[in-house]
Write an enzyme that holds these catalytic residues in place. Structure first.
Site, PDB file in Angstrom:
ATOM      1  N   HIS A 140       8.508  -7.310   7.651  1.00  0.00           N
ATOM      2  CA  HIS A 140       9.404  -6.402   6.943  1.00  0.00           C
ATOM      3  C   HIS A 140       9.236  -6.606   5.453  1.00  0.00           C
ATOM      4  O   HIS A 140       8.991  -7.728   5.007  1.00  0.00           O
ATOM      5  CB  HIS A 140      10.866  -6.653   7.340  1.00  0.00           C
ATOM      6  CG  HIS A 140      11.737  -5.517   6.988  1.00  0.00           C
ATOM      7  ND1 HIS A 140      12.292  -5.364   5.750  1.00  0.00           N
ATOM      8  CD2 HIS A 140      12.114  -4.430   7.712  1.00  0.00           C
ATOM      9  CE1 HIS A 140      12.982  -4.244   5.725  1.00  0.00           C
ATOM     10  NE2 HIS A 140      12.888  -3.656   6.889  1.00  0.00           N
ATOM     11  N   ASP A 155      12.112  -1.981  14.992  1.00  0.00           N
ATOM     12  CA  ASP A 155      11.271  -1.112  15.819  1.00  0.00           C
ATOM     13  C   ASP A 155      10.651  -1.832  17.012  1.00  0.00           C
ATOM     14  O   ASP A 155      10.072  -1.196  17.882  1.00  0.00           O
ATOM     15  CB  ASP A 155      10.137  -0.516  14.971  1.00  0.00           C
ATOM     16  CG  ASP A 155      10.674   0.477  13.958  1.00  0.00           C
ATOM     17  OD1 ASP A 155      11.601   1.205  14.306  1.00  0.00           O
ATOM     18  OD2 ASP A 155      10.168   0.503  12.824  1.00  0.00           O
TER      19      ASP A 155
HETATM   20  N1  CMC Z   1       1.015  -7.924  11.249  1.00  0.00           N
HETATM   21  C1  CMC Z   1       0.126  -8.750  10.649  1.00  0.00           C
HETATM   22  N2  CMC Z   1       0.215  -9.171   9.373  1.00  0.00           N
HETATM   23  C2  CMC Z   1       1.248  -8.721   8.668  1.00  0.00           C
HETATM   24  C3  CMC Z   1       2.224  -7.854   9.222  1.00  0.00           C
HETATM   25  C4  CMC Z   1       2.075  -7.482  10.564  1.00  0.00           C
HETATM   26  N3  CMC Z   1       2.951  -6.656  11.148  1.00  0.00           N
HETATM   27  N4  CMC Z   1       3.144  -7.576   8.286  1.00  0.00           N
HETATM   28  C5  CMC Z   1       2.772  -8.219   7.164  1.00  0.00           C
HETATM   29  N5  CMC Z   1       1.621  -8.917   7.398  1.00  0.00           N
HETATM   30  C6  CMC Z   1       0.924  -9.801   6.466  1.00  0.00           C
HETATM   31  C7  CMC Z   1       0.392  -9.070   5.261  1.00  0.00           C
HETATM   32  O1  CMC Z   1      -0.908  -8.577   5.513  1.00  0.00           O
HETATM   33  C8  CMC Z   1       0.422 -10.152   4.219  1.00  0.00           C
HETATM   34  O2  CMC Z   1      -0.661 -11.047   4.477  1.00  0.00           O
HETATM   35  P1  CMC Z   1      -1.383 -11.854   3.267  1.00  0.00           P
HETATM   36  O3  CMC Z   1      -0.306 -12.667   2.638  1.00  0.00           O
HETATM   37  O4  CMC Z   1      -2.433 -12.645   3.964  1.00  0.00           O
HETATM   38  O5  CMC Z   1      -1.927 -10.795   2.366  1.00  0.00           O
HETATM   39  C9  CMC Z   1       1.698 -10.926   4.554  1.00  0.00           C
HETATM   40  O6  CMC Z   1       1.907 -10.710   5.958  1.00  0.00           O
HETATM   41  C10 CMC Z   1       2.919 -10.550   3.789  1.00  0.00           C
HETATM   42  O7  CMC Z   1       3.139  -9.169   3.938  1.00  0.00           O
HETATM   43  P2  CMC Z   1       4.431  -8.554   3.306  1.00  0.00           P
HETATM   44  O8  CMC Z   1       4.295  -8.555   1.827  1.00  0.00           O
HETATM   45  O9  CMC Z   1       5.606  -9.211   3.899  1.00  0.00           O
HETATM   46  O10 CMC Z   1       4.368  -7.096   3.881  1.00  0.00           O
HETATM   47  P3  CMC Z   1       4.657  -5.749   3.149  1.00  0.00           P
HETATM   48  O11 CMC Z   1       5.937  -5.822   2.399  1.00  0.00           O
HETATM   49  O12 CMC Z   1       3.453  -5.307   2.413  1.00  0.00           O
HETATM   50  O13 CMC Z   1       4.813  -4.773   4.386  1.00  0.00           O
HETATM   51  C11 CMC Z   1       5.619  -3.908   6.391  1.00  0.00           C
HETATM   52  C12 CMC Z   1       5.987  -4.693   5.143  1.00  0.00           C
HETATM   53  C13 CMC Z   1       6.884  -3.619   7.192  1.00  0.00           C
HETATM   54  C14 CMC Z   1       5.002  -2.578   5.976  1.00  0.00           C
HETATM   55  C15 CMC Z   1       4.625  -4.755   7.221  1.00  0.00           C
HETATM   56  O14 CMC Z   1       5.240  -5.946   7.653  1.00  0.00           O
HETATM   57  C16 CMC Z   1       4.049  -3.990   8.396  1.00  0.00           C
HETATM   58  O15 CMC Z   1       3.093  -3.250   8.228  1.00  0.00           O
HETATM   59  N6  CMC Z   1       4.620  -4.166   9.635  1.00  0.00           N
HETATM   60  C17 CMC Z   1       4.173  -3.413  10.775  1.00  0.00           C
HETATM   61  C18 CMC Z   1       4.761  -2.010  10.737  1.00  0.00           C
HETATM   62  C19 CMC Z   1       6.220  -2.030  11.075  1.00  0.00           C
HETATM   63  O16 CMC Z   1       6.645  -2.632  12.049  1.00  0.00           O
HETATM   64  N7  CMC Z   1       7.012  -1.310  10.277  1.00  0.00           N
HETATM   65  C20 CMC Z   1       8.454  -1.144  10.511  1.00  0.00           C
HETATM   66  C21 CMC Z   1       9.285  -1.784   9.443  1.00  0.00           C
HETATM   67  S1  CMC Z   1      11.019  -1.931   9.900  1.00  0.00           S
HETATM   68  C22 CMC Z   1      11.580  -0.325  10.067  1.00  0.00           C
HETATM   69  C23 CMC Z   1      11.644   0.388   8.783  1.00  0.00           C
HETATM   70  O17 CMC Z   1      12.593   0.202   8.024  1.00  0.00           O
HETATM   71  O18 CMC Z   1      10.739   1.164   8.510  1.00  0.00           O
END
Ligand code: CMC
Length: 431
Positions: free
Chosen positions: A308, A365
């Site tokens: 998240h 989700d």
């Molecule tokens: N699977 C694998 N790696 C992940 C994931 C995941 N689901 N989420 C984050 N990471 C990794 C990311 O690549 C990063 O790695 P590194 O430090 O090596 O570069 C690290 O974890 C930190 O990521 P972050 O900064 O916490 O993530 P973000 O803020 O860019 O993205 C997110 C947040 C929700 C888009 C992401 O976690 C994601 O894509 N999750 C899967 C999609 C999902 O379930 N979305 C629903 C969100 S909740 C409902 C809503 O409000 O929309």
């Protein structure tokens, strides 16, 4: 507690006021930074930018806390229901019995879709993606009710109670209409019954077989919608605020929010989770392949329903839905192999250093699709369900923008990194 923050740059020292929120959140009010120094704050994706002051939702991602208007999500999930929480989110207080009655009546009276508007459905191919249909049909509300959607805050706020009720009620009816249309089924006309039962009737009543309300199903649907009611400055809500800040009416701003919601990293994740769980089921895999791929760092292979942008802890909504899955399936006398797969996948991920070190936990989700599936809602509709649930939050945020006399149009800056000035020279011959 400091009241000012000192910034030293280019031999200049400037003091900026510190703002403190009601839950002790601190921010530096550096709106004048560019004017004072010529510098911008660079914050790609606004992850550290407070774009507004808001009274609606408090979210502490480090500690997994979510409260609407001060009420913990756990208490609302346990004791409230969707329509009441929607009222709370929009109006700031739990409704009195009279207010609840009036709000319920407005939702019922504004549930139907204009007959002329129904024809819009027929313009779409049968297999059109539901979110694509929903954005178009919701944005058409501004064209069908121009007297309520004037793009003049003062006038639009005079009609706010009506437009808010219309939006929530009609989005629900439109979603059910999308389902009926895509499956070649006749539309159902809304009935004078509570919000969630009306949705189930609109979805599942057949010409000679009215949908008969099942209390467990109604309760589960209420829970799913309530848990989506608002979530602070997420992508779609910020989009609603941004579009609204231009003076755009509520319906248009909501349509923009629905567009933002459709992406797989936001609302589209609930559909992607089910596709992932189904693929694991069909392949007979134990999830190892998806976990390994998710660890590759590629955005396309993320573990859906995990992580998240704000939570660095278990999403409290995921905890509530995760528990509810067992209860709902039990009450409905159903089993779902995808629930076992989801639990195993969660267990594996939460014992894996990649996820632990990055504080990636299940989000709302991850389990919501299992409940929706048990209620008979097809996967293709999941993100549109999120939109119904989130509509009160979007509406409340639009209202904050529209009623803020000091509000400015949202207009972030950028750091330009493209080509520097160059002169035009025609390349080749004009055809
Ligand atoms: N699977 C694998 N790696 C992940 C994931 C995941 N689901 N989420 C984050 N990471 C990794 C990311 O690549 C990063 O790695 P590194 O430090 O090596 O570069 C690290 O974890 C930190 O990521 P972050 O900064 O916490 O993530 P973000 O803020 O860019 O993205 C997110 C947040 C929700 C888009 C992401 O976690 C994601 O894509 N999750 C899967 C999609 C999902 O379930 N979305 C629903 C969100 S909740 C409902 C809503 O409000 O929309």
């Amino acid at each position: 507690m400091p009241t000012n923050a000192l910034l030293k740059i280019d031999d200049k020292e400037i003091s900026y006021p510190v703002i403190t929120g009601s839950e002790g959140e601190k921010a530096i009010d550096a709106r004048n930074l560019r004017k004072d120094t010529g510098y911008l704050f660079y914050d790609q994706g606004y992850g550290n930018t407070g774009s507004c002051e808001s009274c609606i939702t408090y979210l502490d991602g480090d500690n997994g806390i979510l409260r609407h208007r001060g009420y913990p999500i756990e208490q609302l999930a346990e004791q409230s229901e969707f329509v009441e929480t929607a009222y709370l989110v929009i109006y700031g207080e739990l409704p009195s019995p009279e207010q609840r009655k009036r709000f319920g009546t407005m939702l019922r009276e504004n549930a139907a879709i204009d007959t002329q508007m129904m024809r819009i459905f027929e313009g779409f191919p049968r297999g059109a993606p539901p979110m694509g249909m929903l954005t178009s049909i919701v944005s058409s509300l501004a064209a069908y009710y121009p007297h309520l959607a004037t793009n003049n805050f003062e006038k639009d706020l005079e009609n706010f109670d009506l437009t808010a009720a219309m939006a929530i009620s009609k989005i629900r009816t439109i979603v059910a209409g999308i389902y009926r249309y895509r499956h070649g089924l006749p539309f159902n006309y809304p009935k004078d019954v509570p919000f969630c039962d009306n949705f189930l009737h609109l979805m599942f009543s057949e010409p000679y077989k009215e949908y008969a309300a099942i209390p467990e199903v109604t309760r589960a649907l209420n829970l799913i919608l309530l848990l989506h009611a608002d979530h602070e400055q997420n992508c779609s809500t910020s989009t609603v605020r941004m579009v609204g800040s231009s003076g755009a009416n509520l319906f248009t701003s909501l349509a923009a929010g629905i567009c933002a919601l459709s992406g797989p990293l936001h609302g589209g994740a609930n559909t992607a989770v089910m596709q992932m769980l189904q693929a694991i089921h069909d392949e007979g895999d134990d999830g190892t392949r998806f976990i390994a791929a998710a660890k590759s760092g590629s955005k396309a292979n993320r573990l859906m329903g995990f992580g998240h942008a704000v939570y660095r802890n278990y999403d409290p909504r995921a905890r509530i839905i995760g528990h509810a899955c067992d209860v709902v399936l039990n009450k409905l006398g159903k089993t779902d192999p995808l629930l076992d797969i989801a639990k195993r996948l969660e267990h594996s991920a939460l014992n894996d250093d990649y996820f632990l070190s990055r504080k990636l936990y299940p989000n709302v989700d991850f389990y919501s699709g299992i409940i929706m599936r048990a209620l008979g809602i097809p996967t293709e509709l999941f993100t549109t369900m999120f939109a119904i649930g989130r509509s009160p939050g979007w509406i409340a945020n639009w209202k904050e923008v529209a009623s803020n006399p000091k509000g400015r149009i949202y207009r972030p800056r950028q750091v330009y990194v493209g080509p520097v000035k160059r002169d035009y020279v025609l390349i080749g011959k004009r055809g």
